[in-house]
Every structure is written in C-alpha cells, then in structure tokens.
Scaffold this motif. Structure first.
Motif, PDB file in Angstrom:
ATOM      1  N   LEU A 145       0.945  -1.155   0.017  1.00 53.20           N
ATOM      2  CA  LEU A 145       0.116   0.117  -0.016  1.00 53.20           C
ATOM      3  C   LEU A 145       0.874   1.195  -0.240  1.00 53.20           C
ATOM      4  CD1 LEU A 145      -3.069   1.301   0.231  1.00 53.20           C
ATOM      5  CD2 LEU A 145      -2.745   1.158   2.749  1.00 53.20           C
ATOM      6  N   THR A 146       0.888   1.956  -1.132  1.00 57.32           N
ATOM      7  CA  THR A 146       1.412   3.012  -1.095  1.00 57.32           C
ATOM      8  C   THR A 146       0.568   4.430  -1.258  1.00 57.32           C
ATOM      9  OG1 THR A 146       3.210   2.241  -2.404  1.00 57.32           O
ATOM     10  CG2 THR A 146       3.374   4.323  -2.540  1.00 57.32           C
ATOM     11  N   LEU A 147       0.769   5.492  -0.500  1.00 60.44           N
ATOM     12  CA  LEU A 147       0.070   6.647  -0.479  1.00 60.44           C
ATOM     13  C   LEU A 147       0.726   7.787  -0.579  1.00 60.44           C
ATOM     14  CD1 LEU A 147      -2.292   5.487   2.580  1.00 60.44           C
ATOM     15  CD2 LEU A 147      -3.035   5.411   0.187  1.00 60.44           C
ATOM     16  N   CYS A 148       0.685   8.679  -1.499  1.00 59.10           N
ATOM     17  CA  CYS A 148       1.255   9.947  -1.626  1.00 59.10           C
ATOM     18  C   CYS A 148       0.681  10.913  -0.870  1.00 59.10           C
ATOM     19  CB  CYS A 148       1.436  10.311  -3.275  1.00 59.10           C
ATOM     20  SG  CYS A 148       2.654   8.966  -3.976  1.00 59.10           S
ATOM     21  N   GLU A 149      -0.747  10.945  -0.803  1.00 59.42           N
ATOM     22  CA  GLU A 149      -1.328  11.750   0.203  1.00 59.42           C
ATOM     23  C   GLU A 149      -2.830  11.435   0.435  1.00 59.42           C
ATOM     24  OE1 GLU A 149      -1.409  15.671   2.058  1.00 59.42           O
ATOM     25  OE2 GLU A 149       0.346  14.522   0.890  1.00 59.42           O
ATOM     26  N   VAL A 150      -3.139  11.751   1.646  1.00 56.12           N
ATOM     27  CA  VAL A 150      -4.696  11.477   1.926  1.00 56.12           C
ATOM     28  C   VAL A 150      -5.166  12.587   2.676  1.00 56.12           C
ATOM     29  CG1 VAL A 150      -5.900  10.092   3.570  1.00 56.12           C
ATOM     30  CG2 VAL A 150      -4.205   9.007   2.318  1.00 56.12           C
ATOM     31  N   GLU A 151      -6.345  13.163   2.150  1.00 56.56           N
ATOM     32  CA  GLU A 151      -6.759  14.305   2.804  1.00 56.56           C
ATOM     33  C   GLU A 151      -8.267  13.834   3.028  1.00 56.56           C
ATOM     34  OE1 GLU A 151      -6.803  17.266  -0.496  1.00 56.56           O
ATOM     35  OE2 GLU A 151      -4.574  16.938  -0.914  1.00 56.56           O
ATOM     36  N   VAL A 152      -8.738  14.483   4.053  1.00 51.07           N
ATOM     37  CA  VAL A 152      -9.957  14.288   4.876  1.00 51.07           C
ATOM     38  C   VAL A 152     -10.579  15.417   5.161  1.00 51.07           C
ATOM     39  CG1 VAL A 152     -11.142  13.106   6.949  1.00 51.07           C
ATOM     40  CG2 VAL A 152      -8.861  12.063   6.111  1.00 51.07           C
ATOM     41  N   TYR A 153     -11.970  15.638   4.572  1.00 52.10           N
ATOM     42  CA  TYR A 153     -12.514  16.917   4.777  1.00 52.10           C
ATOM     43  C   TYR A 153     -14.062  16.580   5.421  1.00 52.10           C
ATOM     44  CZ  TYR A 153      -9.550  18.623   1.314  1.00 52.10           C
ATOM     45  OH  TYR A 153      -8.512  19.134   0.741  1.00 52.10           O
ATOM     46  N   GLY A 154     -14.233  17.116   6.427  1.00 45.14           N
ATOM     47  CA  GLY A 154     -15.486  17.332   7.142  1.00 45.14           C
ATOM     48  C   GLY A 154     -16.412  18.318   7.065  1.00 45.14           C
ATOM     49  N   GLN A 155     -17.694  18.105   6.806  1.00 48.67           N
ATOM     50  CA  GLN A 155     -18.643  19.274   6.441  1.00 48.67           C
ATOM     51  C   GLN A 155     -19.392  19.670   7.663  1.00 48.67           C
ATOM     52  OE1 GLN A 155     -18.380  21.072   3.933  1.00 48.67           O
ATOM     53  NE2 GLN A 155     -17.022  20.200   2.536  1.00 48.67           N
ATOM     54  N   GLY A 156     -19.144  19.117   8.501  1.00 49.35           N
ATOM     55  CA  GLY A 156     -20.495  19.341   9.929  1.00 49.35           C
ATOM     56  C   GLY A 156     -20.116  20.738  10.562  1.00 49.35           C
TER      57      GLY A 156
END
Length: 270
Positions: A54-65
């Motif tokens: 598993l290779t990840l160059c970027e993980v972005e998490v957005y919340g809208q609450g």
C-alpha cells in the motif's frame, strides 16, 4: 494492475464501517470518495489479500459538519444565566429563554468561539432571538482569525449582519477564511448581544508542505545521522524538518589556512 483498496471510518466506541472501495486511481492523479457524513476519529485504508503493498502519496480528509459544537465559547459579560456556551448547544433556542447566550448592556459587547484548531470556514449561521428586541442583532460583525488581540475582535471581518428577523437563522458566506477564533461583536455604546445559536461550517486546512534544497559548508560529518539531525535543530527553530536524502560528502573547495601550524579544510555536503 487494478487493486481494490478499502476506506474505513470509525472511532473507539463504534465499529469501523466501510466508506468506499477504490477500484483504481491513474498514476499521479487524485480521486475523491464521498463518505456522506460518516462519523469517526480514525480513517483506515487497507488492501485485502496476500503479498500486497500500500503506497499513499497524500490522503486528505474533509468534514462538512458544524464544527462549533466542539469549541469553547466566552463573551464579554453574562446576563443572568445566559451563558456563552448556550449559543453552541445545537439548539436554535426558538423558545428563547434559557437557551440563548446574552451579554449585559455595555460598550462593544462581544462573543467568541474557540474552535481549538485552525479551520477553513465556508459559512457561519446565526440564529436571532424569537421574542422582543430582534433589532438588537443589527450591525453585528462576524470576525474570523487566529489572533487574540483585543479579545479577537481585530481579526478580519467575514460579514456584517444588517438584520435578522426574530427567530430566524441567516447564513453568511466566509469563502474559506482561515481561523481558530470566530467573534461576533456589536460596535457602539449601550448595546446587548444575544445569540440563540451560532453554527460554523468548515474544513481543517490541508497541511502546506515546502521543500527546500540546502547546501551546507560544514566541518562536521553530515553523513553521521546523529550529527546531521543536530545541525537542523541548531539552524532552524519552530519548524519540523526532515532530510529527504542522506547528504553526500563532496569536496568542492579546499581552503588551506596555515595558522599556528594548523591545516583547515572545509567540506561541502550536498
């Protein structure tokens, strides 16, 4: 090759639930996956199966609450038991008392929300009182920023509230302004600030990373891990730095200084 990765969202008190399955992402591209408001503290990505990588160059998490509910509120003064926290209790307080916050009559009354982190704020929703005095909100300013100077009231203005009818909630777009503090203030003498609910919607900003290529002229051996880490700590403060690659010892220039029968040689590391 197409490898399915699973995205799971969960928290210590809840079982993790699958948000999405990633069938494939083309090389160098970024894909979005909607989790439809799933709640969780942890986000996991996993590829089921044997002998996988598993290779990840970027993980972005957005919340809208509504991020206001996790913040801390205070105000310039308190009228009876109309505490600042009652404006972020997730109850718009249309029955008004005692579900709203309120200051006393004073000069420049203000209310401040500490979001506990810096957010990109898309909008602020303000609910006005539902009884008399709906006009008391007129002229209130919404400020967003990271400074506590003048109790946060000097931060940039997102919007000015001309009026909100009694018992109604109005939205004010802040266009992604960044800040930890959200202030409402009514400028002027003998004013009172009553808020039945303040909702703040936004996203935690993506961390901004910079890459700096540096060349050192050093008398110490930067190929030694302990030595090179100390060099970074000594040169730059309050910034987290990592070596992207181990420095190579390359002598580009030799300086000979015959003083007290000592030979001085400077080594350049790149």
């Amino acid at each position: 090759m197409r490898i399915k990765a699973l995205v799971w969202v969960g928290s210590p008190s809840k079982l993790s639930v699958s948000c999405a399955v990633i069938p494939a992402i083309p090389a160098g591209e970024s894909y979005n996956y909607s989790c439809s408001g799933m709640e969780g503290r942890y986000v996991n990505l996993i590829i089921p199966g044997d002998m996988k990588i598993l290779t990840l160059c970027e993980v972005e998490v957005y919340g809208q609450g509504n991020v206001a509910v996790d913040g801390a509120a205070t105000q310039s003064s308190v009228y009876m038991d109309w505490f600042a926290e009652k404006a972020i209790d997730s109850n718009r307080g249309l029955q008004q008392y005692p579900l709203c916050s309120s200051t006393n009559h004073e000069t420049n009354p203000w209310w401040r929300l500490d979001l506990r982190d810096v957010y990109k704020i898309s909008k602020v929703v303000v609910t006005n009182r539902n009884d008399c005095c709906a006009e008391q909100i007129n002229g209130a300013e919404i400020h967003i920023g990271n400074s506590l100077e003048n109790n946060g009231n000097d931060n940039p203005i997102c919007a000015v509230i001309p009026a909100i009818p009694a018992g109604e909630s109005y939205n004010y777009s802040c266009g992604g302004m960044e800040g930890r503090y959200v202030n409402l203030i009514i400028p002027g003498d003998m004013k009172i600030l009553t808020l039945c609910e303040v909702e703040v919607y936004g996203q935690v900003p993506v961390l901004k990373r910079s890459f700096v290529k540096m060349q050192f002229n050093s008398r110490v051996d930067l190929t030694d891990p302990s030595v090179r880490e100390n060099v970074l700590k000594q040169r730059i403060q309050n910034v987290t730095l990592h070596w992207s690659q181990t420095p190579k010892r390359v002598i580009q220039k030799v300086i000979v200084a015959m003083e007290n029968n000592t030979l001085e040689i400077n080594t350049v590391f790149i």
